[in-house]
Design an enzyme around this catalytic site. Structure first.
Site, PDB file in Angstrom:
ATOM      1  N   GLU A 250       0.835  -1.198   0.000  1.00 43.44           N
ATOM      2  CA  GLU A 250       0.000   0.000   0.000  1.00 43.44           C
ATOM      3  C   GLU A 250       0.869   1.247   0.000  1.00 43.44           C
ATOM      4  O   GLU A 250       0.674   2.157   0.802  1.00 43.44           O
ATOM      5  CB  GLU A 250      -0.909   0.004   1.229  1.00 43.44           C
ATOM      6  CG  GLU A 250      -1.935  -1.089   1.173  1.00 43.44           C
ATOM      7  CD  GLU A 250      -2.965  -0.967   2.264  1.00 43.44           C
ATOM      8  OE1 GLU A 250      -2.573  -0.704   3.401  1.00 43.44           O
ATOM      9  OE2 GLU A 250      -4.140  -1.128   1.969  1.00 43.44           O
TER      10      GLU A 250
ATOM     11  N   GLU B  68      -5.399  -7.887  -2.185  1.00 46.85           N
ATOM     12  CA  GLU B  68      -6.148  -8.115  -0.939  1.00 46.85           C
ATOM     13  C   GLU B  68      -7.576  -7.689  -1.227  1.00 46.85           C
ATOM     14  O   GLU B  68      -7.808  -6.567  -1.661  1.00 46.85           O
ATOM     15  CB  GLU B  68      -5.633  -7.222   0.194  1.00 46.85           C
ATOM     16  CG  GLU B  68      -4.272  -7.586   0.728  1.00 46.85           C
ATOM     17  CD  GLU B  68      -3.789  -6.579   1.790  1.00 46.85           C
ATOM     18  OE1 GLU B  68      -4.609  -5.875   2.410  1.00 46.85           O
ATOM     19  OE2 GLU B  68      -2.561  -6.502   1.968  1.00 46.85           O
TER      20      GLU B  68
HETATM   21  C1  IPT Z   1      -4.602  -3.470   4.627  1.00 44.76           C
HETATM   22  C2  IPT Z   1      -3.149  -3.895   4.764  1.00 44.76           C
HETATM   23  O1  IPT Z   1      -2.513  -4.007   3.529  1.00 44.76           O
HETATM   24  C3  IPT Z   1      -3.017  -5.193   5.495  1.00 44.76           C
HETATM   25  O2  IPT Z   1      -1.691  -5.390   5.863  1.00 44.76           O
HETATM   26  C4  IPT Z   1      -3.883  -5.218   6.711  1.00 44.76           C
HETATM   27  O3  IPT Z   1      -3.384  -4.297   7.614  1.00 44.76           O
HETATM   28  C5  IPT Z   1      -5.301  -4.871   6.314  1.00 44.76           C
HETATM   29  O4  IPT Z   1      -5.333  -3.638   5.744  1.00 44.76           O
HETATM   30  C6  IPT Z   1      -6.249  -4.747   7.472  1.00 44.76           C
HETATM   31  O5  IPT Z   1      -6.306  -5.941   8.142  1.00 44.76           O
HETATM   32  S1  IPT Z   1      -4.790  -1.731   4.547  1.00 44.76           S
HETATM   33  C7  IPT Z   1      -6.450  -1.398   4.072  1.00 44.76           C
HETATM   34  C8  IPT Z   1      -7.452  -1.683   5.116  1.00 44.76           C
HETATM   35  C9  IPT Z   1      -6.517   0.052   3.748  1.00 44.76           C
END
Ligand code: IPT
Length: 996
Positions: free
Chosen positions: A197, A291
């Site tokens: 990110e 993700e």
């Molecule tokens: C996303 C992150 O990439 C991941 O590492 C983890 O922290 C996840 O969020 C939340 O569990 S960030 C996204 C919610 C903007």
């Protein structure tokens, strides 16, 4: 015309037709030529529609799993097999720098940190790996994966500043060199993500872009040259999609339902920016979600993971994941598919010990209802390669598509091809009641309104369906179906297709067939057939346990209700990564999970799990004459469906014998001897720093009392400050331990007070007056014991992870004196921690931890008898030990956990050590976690277990454990890998010496 030219023209057509009505031409970026389909001999490639592996398009169906959150490598295959059984073909992993490099320059890649072991397991299971080494991972872990020692470096993390760039060199080099040997086709790794990110910095300040350039260069130079480097953008804004620092494969993440686990019915509307975002950021790549929300996180004082599981439950997966497909995505990975545990001090202050995440596979490795939903989708996506070249032909709520404007339809298909996918859903996610409609299709049999024979298609509240037309399976095809396709496979030249709807819903499916005169119905009578205009049309309304079979020609249609569908497995019978419908496979209905199917001669060897005595249906080639379940023969008879064999396989043992913890013998000792005046702290570290490199400086006081500055990065810390003379009236303190941390302060053994941080407040300021008679004229010792909930993360790349843990300010009030000296301790050895197996984050600085009393093998025979259920009558820390044997029958997968009883009005904190592994941090008044699952391998299921429990009473009134039980969370008869890892964990004698 060269092949290249044809491909380019093809690509242009695809790009310009991707969204109907939005015609624009995009430049193919100059980068990533090796990974564009057709450009090279690389095994992993992509175009705007999908990834290719070995030249074959794949639907990337992935899930996130952090091996280090399940520190028993012999259980990794369990998770990966469960994923594969649900038709996942990829697992995405974060690698944790801080766990690997506990001391700068000393890297340990063994045990739960072993990438090579993980890659080998993935290879064996046949699942691709997307490796995400950070160095920054976020992931709700201490420092977001950045090591504690990095907080002491002046240069800003996640920039091109030298101190930071030097810091990650060894880690990234090791990672890349190890991973390079496992790049597909030499191993399962198909992509490597750079950073997380992360964002492009402006021209005036190139610090972050240049860091990304350096990082990608380091990955490439150390061997990541066969697979694409990917980026996970927080929003489709095109960070590193092209230009300086561009990656090969761009993707963006999305958590559309947010994290409010207290209000699970509150849904967001579906995002409409995915398609345009993709068009604007990287239209040459597939819509790739590195993700996509697979659950939600929960923190101290949260509602617990049941709420998160509901917020992101099966209906969420049903509607939101299908919407990804409707948005043109053929590549997505759910964060998390298995969350695991923040054992030891892996956590950051925003989460507690459990990282269950409300995932499809729960922390205790049991399957949640969401698993069923993702499995149904996974099976369909792999059965439908036509999806991989489809474009969005049309979408909207117009009545062109349906009879009801409450329904939103997306039509996917090839402009020139016959197959179409109609993704239908409620127009608004606020609608929770059923909506019925008719669908207008444009198929090879003409424009039809379906169902043709009366009735409706129904969306049950929050439901989405993907309905197909002109859908080929084997040598046959489905003209249309208002039931969804689960999968299809060809066995003995018979083309099987499985259709499903929710119980109570009706369906209609029409097949083009040459032999319509011989339609044979068996199984549940609710399914009927008739011949209409030369097609075989099946229809019916399904009840809750429908299994009907309709045969005609070489077609066999299995019609089941959705719940029955979830018990159907489609294991491939040759080992491969490939989940395409062409890979030989069988159908098995019934078991809790089917991990593996192998045909050896005339025997079908099935490996899997049951949660009860289960009757199974097996459809396999006719060469199969006998069936083995987990190695034992099953007596099978011909099924009365007319196809397949049925038999009964055993369930788990009826009950387990578990110890009653209250009736065990417990021994106890004081775990806060440091408050005593005479305590010998001669071996402790002297706090002698007066400056720090980080931008977070001490507020007041001469010496720096940040634990990390002295090498203590994990768990609890103890400070002892000495001053001379009895003239001071009070001490003023500023303590920082992360949200929800706690501390207790003592002067010369007298309790001064305790406090806890709370949400958003990780600093507590306090002034403690010295009561008369508590000071000496000579030496006085102020002792402070505090814990930390880990380092903050660094989401904004602003060095927030360097927020100190320890004493931010101190001063004596009255008497104009100051402290003569300060000493401190944290975990034994600090960065030179002795336990290389459990690693740098398992232990903190309580006496029980430093002395090794939490380890198995510690001799507590001289300790007094005393139970945590009696507790202590004062402020302080006490440690309790007990042991018990377990004898779980072989072939049983017992998920066991320790269950605390909440005591919200008492004020204590407990750490639970199971055979030396810290697997529970219980804060009596913060909650919400009461059940702490312990993986087999940490808990020895076949022998002795040593338990240590600390009890830190923050109040002078004392504390006791209200109740603590060892409870079964689920018991399966299981074909999972046998766990012997309990044997490799070092004991006291290995780590602290011959005897205590
Ligand atoms: C996303 C992150 O990439 C991941 O590492 C983890 O922290 C996840 O969020 C939340 O569990 S960030 C996204 C919610 C903007």
């Amino acid at each position: 015309m060269t092949l290249q030219l044809i491909l380019n023209i093809f690509l242009c057509i695809l790009l310009t037709t991707r969204v109907l009505g939005q015609l624009s031409v995009y430049d193919i970026p100059p980068g990533s030529p090796g990974f564009q389909h057709g450009n090279s001999s690389q095994a992993v490639q992509f175009d705007s529609h999908s990834l290719f592996i070995d030249g074959r398009r794949i639907f990337l169906f992935g899930g996130e799993f952090h091996p280090w959150r399940l520190p028993v490598p012999q259980l990794w295959s369990d998770i990966l097999q469960k994923m594969k059984a649900a038709n996942f073909n990829a697992v995405s992993i974060y690698v944790h720098w801080g766990l690997v490099e506990g001391k700068s320059g000393e890297l340990n890649w063994e045990y739960h940190r072993s990438l090579e072991e993980f890659y080998k397991v993935a290879q064996r299971v046949g699942i691709f790996v997307i490796a995400r080494p950070g160095p920054y991972i976020n992931a709700e872990t201490t420092g977001g994966g950045l090591p504690g020692w990095l907080t002491n470096i002046a240069d800003v993390a996640r920039t091109n500043q030298t101190g930071y760039v030097n810091a990650w060199q060894s880690y990234i080099k090791d990672f890349a060199q190890m991973t390079s040997r496992y790049q597909y086709p030499n191993g399962p790794v198909i992509a490597v993500q750079s950073e997380n990110e992360f964002y492009v910095s402006g021209d005036e300040d190139p610090t972050s872009t240049e860091y990304m350039v350096l990082l990608e260069k380091a990955l490439r130079e150390n061997g990541i040259d066969k697979v694409p480097i990917t980026a996970n953008d927080v929003y489709p804004s095109g960070n590193f999609a092209k230009g300086l620092g561009e990656v090969d494969l761009y993707g963006f993440d999305s958590y559309p339902n947010g994290f409010d686990c207290a209000h699970p019915p509150q849904w967001s509307e579906l995002a409409n920016y995915y398609i345009s975002g993709h068009q604007n950021s990287a239209p040459w790549a597939p819509v790739f979600f590195p993700e996509f929300q697979g659950g939600a996180l929960d923190g101290w004082q949260g509602v617990g993971y049941d709420g998160c599981e509901q917020l992101t439950g099966p209906e969420f997966a049903n509607v939101f994941y299908k919407n990804n497909v409707a948005s043109g995505s053929t590549a997505m990975s759910f964060y998390m598919i298995y969350g695991g545990t923040n054992w030891g001090n892996i956590l950051y202050p925003g989460v507690y010990t459990s990282y269950d995440y409300g995932s499809a596979i729960r922390e205790d490795r049991l399957l949640s209802p969401k698993y069923d939903e993702v499995k149904l989708q996974g099976m369909f996506y792999h059965a439908s390669p036509q999806l991989l070249t489809s474009s969005i032909l049309a979408s909207g709520q117009s009545q062109t598509y349906t009879s009801n404007s409450g329904v939103f339809t997306s039509v996917l298909g090839l402009p020139e091809g016959p197959t179409k996918f109609y993704v239908v859903r409620q127009n608004s996610n606020n609608v929770t009641t059923p909506t019925s409609f008719l669908l207008n299709i444009d198929s090879s049999v003409g424009q039809l309104t379906i169902p043709q024979l009366g009735g409706h298609i129904t969306l049950a509240g929050r439901e989405s369906k993907i309905l197909v037309t002109d859908y080929a399976f084997g040598s046959n095809f489905l003209q249309y179906s208002t039931a969804e396709v689960l999968t299809h496979t060809t066995i003995d030249s018979i083309d099987y297709v499985v259709l499903y709807v929710l119980p109570g819903q009706s369906f209609e499916a029409s097949f083009g067939s040459t032999s319509i005169n011989n339609v044979n119905l068996s199984g549940s009578p609710s399914v009927q057939a008739k011949v209409l205009n030369g097609s075989v049309v099946l229809f019916g309304t399904l009840s809750s346990s429908t299994t009907a079979l309709v045969r005609f020609g070489n077609t066999a249609v299995l019609v089941v209700d959705k719940f029955t569908a979830t018990s159907i497995w489609n294991p491939r019978t040759i080992p491969s990564f490939d989940l395409s419908p062409d890979t030989p496979s069988i159908l098995v209905k019934g078991p809790y999970v089917v991990r593996n199917a192998t045909i050896i001669g005339s025997t079908l060897e099935l490996v899997g799990d049951t949660n009860r005595t289960t009757s199974i249906l097996v459809v396999a080639p006719s060469t199969v004459r006998s069936v083995h379940w987990n190695g034992s023969p099953v007596s099978m008879t011909k099924s009365n469906l007319g196809i397949g064999l049925t038999g009964t396989i055993p369930g788990p043992v009826p009950s387990l014998s578990l110890p009653n913890l209250k009736s065990l013998k417990w021994r106890t000792a004081d775990s806060l001897p440091e408050v005593a005046m005479g305590f010998d702290d001669s071996q402790w570290v002297v706090a002698n720093k007066t400056e720090v490199a980080r931008s977070q400086k001490p507020f007041y006081g001469k010496v720096v009392l940040f634990a990390d500055e002295y090498g203590f990065h994990s768990g609890s810390f103890i400070f002892r400050g000495s001053f001379t003379g009895g003239k001071s009236s009070a001490v003023q303190l500023s303590l920082q331990g992360g949200s929800y941390f706690g501390y207790s302060a003592f002067i010369n053994g007298h309790f001064l007070g305790s406090n806890q941080g709370f949400n958003g407040s990780d600093i507590v300021n306090a002034t403690y007056s010295f009561l008369q008679g508590t000071l000496n004229n000579g030496r006085n010792v102020l002792t402070i014991v505090m814990d930390s909930n880990g380092l903050d993360t660094d989401w904004n790349a602003n060095d927030a992870f360097k927020n100190p843990r320890g004493i931010r300010g101190y001063q004596l009030i009255g008497g104009s004196g100051d402290f003569d000296s300060w000493k401190l301790t944290g975990n034994l050895g600090g960065e030179d921690f002795p336990d290389k197996v459990r690693g740098p984050l398992n232990e903190g600085g309580f006496w029980a931890e430093r002395s090794g009393a939490v380890l198995p093998g510690f001799d507590d025979s001289k300790w007094a008898l005393g139970s945590p259920f009696v507790g202590i009558p004062k402020a302080g820390v006490q440690v309790y030990r007990t042991s018990f044997a377990l004898d779980i029958p072989l072939g049983t997968d017992a998920s066991l956990g320790f269950q605390f009883t909440r005591a919200p009005t008492s004020n204590y904190r407990s750490l639970l050590f199971v055979n030396g592994w810290q697997f529970g941090k219980f804060i009596s008044n913060f909650g919400p976690q009461t059940v702490f699952p312990i993986p087999e391998g940490v808990l020895n299921h076949h022998g002795m277990n040593e338990i240590a429990l600390t009890l830190w009473s923050l109040d002078s009134s004392g504390a006791k454990i209200a109740d603590l039980k060892l409870v079964p969370l689920g018991v399966l008869s299981s074909g999972k890998e046998v766990v012997t890892d309990a044997m490799v964990s070092p004991i006291y004698q290995d780590l602290r010496g011959p005897s205590n």
